[in-house]
Scaffold this active site. Structure first.
Site, PDB file in Angstrom:
ATOM      1  N   GLY A   1      -3.441  27.040 -21.401  1.00  0.00           N
ATOM      2  CA  GLY A   1      -2.267  26.506 -20.736  1.00  0.00           C
ATOM      3  C   GLY A   1      -1.483  27.654 -20.119  1.00  0.00           C
TER       4      GLY A   1
ATOM      5  N   ALA B   1       0.785  29.627 -21.317  1.00  0.00           N
ATOM      6  CA  ALA B   1       0.860  30.825 -22.156  1.00  0.00           C
ATOM      7  C   ALA B   1      -0.507  31.512 -22.232  1.00  0.00           C
ATOM      8  CB  ALA B   1       1.345  30.459 -23.561  1.00  0.00           C
ATOM      9  N   GLY B   2      -1.544  30.759 -22.564  1.00  0.00           N
ATOM     10  CA  GLY B   2      -2.857  31.358 -22.747  1.00  0.00           C
ATOM     11  C   GLY B   2      -3.448  31.907 -21.463  1.00  0.00           C
TER      12      GLY B   2
ATOM     13  N   ARG C   1      18.568  17.039 -24.827  1.00  0.00           N
ATOM     14  CA  ARG C   1      17.650  15.947 -25.157  1.00  0.00           C
ATOM     15  C   ARG C   1      17.936  15.317 -26.522  1.00  0.00           C
ATOM     16  NH1 ARG C   1      12.113  18.861 -22.909  1.00  0.00           N
ATOM     17  NH2 ARG C   1      12.641  18.601 -20.717  1.00  0.00           N
TER      18      ARG C   1
ATOM     19  N   GLU D   1       4.241  27.350 -27.072  1.00  0.00           N
ATOM     20  CA  GLU D   1       4.670  26.305 -28.016  1.00  0.00           C
ATOM     21  C   GLU D   1       4.052  26.478 -29.397  1.00  0.00           C
ATOM     22  OE1 GLU D   1       3.941  22.386 -26.528  1.00  0.00           O
ATOM     23  OE2 GLU D   1       4.908  21.379 -28.226  1.00  0.00           O
TER      24      GLU D   1
ATOM     25  N   ARG E   1      14.797  22.335 -27.996  1.00  0.00           N
ATOM     26  CA  ARG E   1      14.523  23.071 -26.766  1.00  0.00           C
ATOM     27  C   ARG E   1      15.250  22.424 -25.594  1.00  0.00           C
ATOM     28  NH1 ARG E   1      11.362  22.238 -22.616  1.00  0.00           N
ATOM     29  NH2 ARG E   1      10.005  20.674 -23.585  1.00  0.00           N
TER      30      ARG E   1
END
Length: 637
Positions: free
Chosen positions: A42, A44-45, A330, A425, A435
């Protein structure tokens, strides 16, 4: 084991720059000698693998999808935060830092949050250079819009598909390194365990999802960017294959799991519409820029929406929170929606929905402007519900969306296991108990592009290089345990499908450990989860064999891990007898039904150590210090 967060000394504005200078470097000629495993592709990776490959390391990247660009980051819609202050509306790095610490209800590490805000501008620059098509204003500058928990516009966006466009940028950078031979890509390959030798992460055990072949991959460091665990609730906005297996397997090998009860319930999702549903759909938070949230003032009012006069509508967010209105964070918006539905004022056939109404925005700006901003989101809503949101309000309800908990990491993003780094995450570090919208993409890319390349290099520079062979006893033992577990799963020939048991677990978690939690419900879940786990291992059915494409086996392994992980999540929720952010204990609320923290007793990150399945995990505490943003009762009124 004592937790050392390794936060650098000095003023918060100087910590990261000074730390980067102090970190050891690896000689360019030596980088090619190191092999690094990155699990997950994703934001990050992919950004981490691309950056490490560009630096000269030998990288092996793994994902269970058929292509790296099908990672779940692609589903993020609304935007990415950055403190560029293009709007000249008073934004700054410090304000983004302040908003994030406050938005997380004072359960995040100040130093990590400041670094996140500090590198946010560089993320936008890098993505623009990659060709990410951010929306622009008439003068050519990138456009911004607002998200919850902020009174400035700092969210950069590409219509309603920001995550997709950002992931295409990161994917392009990753594939450039694949073509250059710096990154070897392993698609359709799932990590099933972590190899730990003498306290150091030395590799992973994987299963080829096409052939079923079990393999071991060894490296000098392992990076997990494997996302969150929302699907423990069965129904969530996550892709169906998102799972906890990589982080849970690392936890079982000694990595600490921090704050697992911090789960985010997103307020703007399409409501559940049947008991056969297995996936929920997010409607972007960006819609609350122009949409107004309301319910009928009268309990049980079932009139069609067009027959409810303006004076009989309750715009409850605007009424309760006049300063932030529909753009409260949220957790606050979700609880407010639950409250009005609990009062019997929810809409739709189930009464578990509220309206998100664009009539005023369309009258003010015109349908063409709204279509330009949100057209693909409106189309998606109409395709799913059959209702035209240009003509009548959307119906929305909160749903599980994101997880703030994850593996514990220090300031360098390394877990308590040497050589195991956790990004995006999958770690716990930057968002506290809640978050803010548009901050997930920011953290994933900050970790991958701008933090990990420095800190992982420093780790390698400070270690004596050790070669571990595939015939090392610990490597053989780990691979054997993976094969044994798969065989145990395939031996299940009971009468219940894995899907049925997962659905039952999810409903239990939602009812007893969802938007609102209390001691009675949590104890009920704690008692029931081991029974479900026992039911799984005695009465589930897993067809097929291990030496073939077998999605039933994949799914069974993930659900087996959820049946263990759920117990830890509930234990964490039980022990934290306070409300903060997304963790709302009914016993701890203000007179106005807002979350009431207990800073005297719970101002820490809870890091849990595995002690065995069904046995109480050991709690380690990282005390949180707030030197710059003093904790106070959050108010968005």
């Amino acid at each position: 084991m004592a937790l050392d967060s390794k936060i650098p000394s000095g003023p918060i504005q100087e910590k990261w720059e000074k730390h980067k200078f102090d970190l050891k470097l690896v000689n360019p000629a030596n980088k090619r000698k190191y092999r690094i495993i990155v699990v997950g592709t994703g934001l990050a990776g992919a950004s981490a693998a691309a950056s490490l490959g560009e630096l000269g390391y030998k990288v092996e990247a793994f994902c269970y999808q058929d292509s790296a660009r099908r990672a779940h980051s692609i589903a993020a819609q609304g935007g990415i935060n950055a403190a560029k202050n293009y709007q000249n509306d008073g934004d700054s790095v410090y304000r983004l830092f302040y908003d994030t610490v406050k938005g997380g209800d004072f359960r995040a590490r100040e130093a990590n949050v400041y670094r996140l805000a500090e590198v946010s501008g560089a993320i936008i620059d890098q993505c623009v250079a990659q060709g990410v098509p951010f929306a622009r204003e008439y003068g050519g500058l990138l456009a911004n819009r607002s998200f919850g928990g902020a009174q400035v516009s700092r969210t950069f966006y590409a219509r309603g598909q920001t995550g997709q466009q950002l992931l295409l940028g990161a994917y392009s950078a990753l594939m450039r390194q694949v073509a250059a031979g710096q990154v070897k890509m392993h698609a359709r390959t799932e990590m099933l365990d972590l190899v730990v030798v003498d306290g150091y992460a030395r590799g992973i055990v994987t299963r080829d999802l096409i052939t079923g072949k079990i393999e071991t991959h060894l490296a000098d460091a392992v990076v997990l960017g494997t996302g969150g665990y929302s699907n423990v609730y069965f129904l969530s906005t996550n892709a169906s294959n998102c799972n906890v297996t990589a982080t849970w397997r690392a936890y079982r090998r000694g990595a600490y799991f921090a704050n697992p009860c911090f789960t985010q319930i997103h307020p703007t999702c399409i409501p559940v519409h049947g008991d056969k549903q297995f996936k929920l759909t997010l409607m972007s938070e960006s819609l609350r820029n122009d949409g107004r949230v309301w319910v009928p003032k009268q309990k049980g009012d079932k009139r069609p929406v067009g027959q409810i006069p303006e004076g009989e509508r309750d715009y409850y967010l605007e009424r309760k929170y006049p300063s932030f209105g529909n753009l409260v964070p949220r957790d606050v918006a979700s609880r407010a929606a639950k409250q009005v539905c609990d009062e019997g004022r929810g809409v739709g056939s189930t009464g578990l929905a509220v309206y998100l109404d664009f009539a005023d925005a369309i009258a003010r700006d015109g349908e063409a402007v709204i279509r330009e901003k949100y057209g693909n989101l409106f189309d998606m809503y109409e395709n799913i519900t059959g209702e035209n949101p240009y003509k009548q309000p959307m119906r929305i309800f909160p749903a599980v969306h994101y997880t703030m908990g994850g593996l514990w990491v220090d300031y360098n993003l390394m877990s308590n296991l040497a050589g195991l780094f956790v990004i995006g995450e999958a770690n716990f570090s930057d968002h506290g108990a809640n978050r803010l919208g548009a901050s997930a993409l920011m953290q994933g890319l900050a970790d991958g592009y701008f933090v990990l390349p420095y800190t992982l290099s420093a780790y390698l520079a400070g270690q004596e290089k050790v070669e571990i062979g595939a015939d090392h006893p610990e490597v053989l033992k780990t691979a054997a345990e993976v094969r044994e577990r798969n065989a145990k799963l395939l031996a299940l020939k009971g009468k219940r499908t894995v899907l049925e048991i997962h659905r039952e677990l999810g409903l239990l978690m939602w009812n007893d450990c969802g938007m609102a939690r209390n001691e009675k419900g949590l104890n009920h879940a704690k008692a029931r989860i081991p029974e479900l786990r026992d039911e799984f291992w005695k009465n589930a059915i897993v067809p097929g064999s291990g030496e073939e494409f077998n999605q039933a086996l994949e799914y069974a392994g993930r659900v087996a891990d959820y049946l263990e992980f759920a117990e830890l999540l509930v234990d964490d929720a039980l022990h934290r007898k306070e409300s903060c952010g997304g963790h709302f204990r009914e016993e701890s609320q203000t007179g106005e039904h807002e979350a009431k923290r207990d800073d005297d007793n719970f101002s820490y990150a809870a890091a849990w150590e595995f002690a065995g399945v069904g046995k109480p995990a050991t709690l380690h505490k990282e005390e949180l210090e707030f030197e710059y943003v003093k904790p106070s009762q959050r108010s968005y009124k």
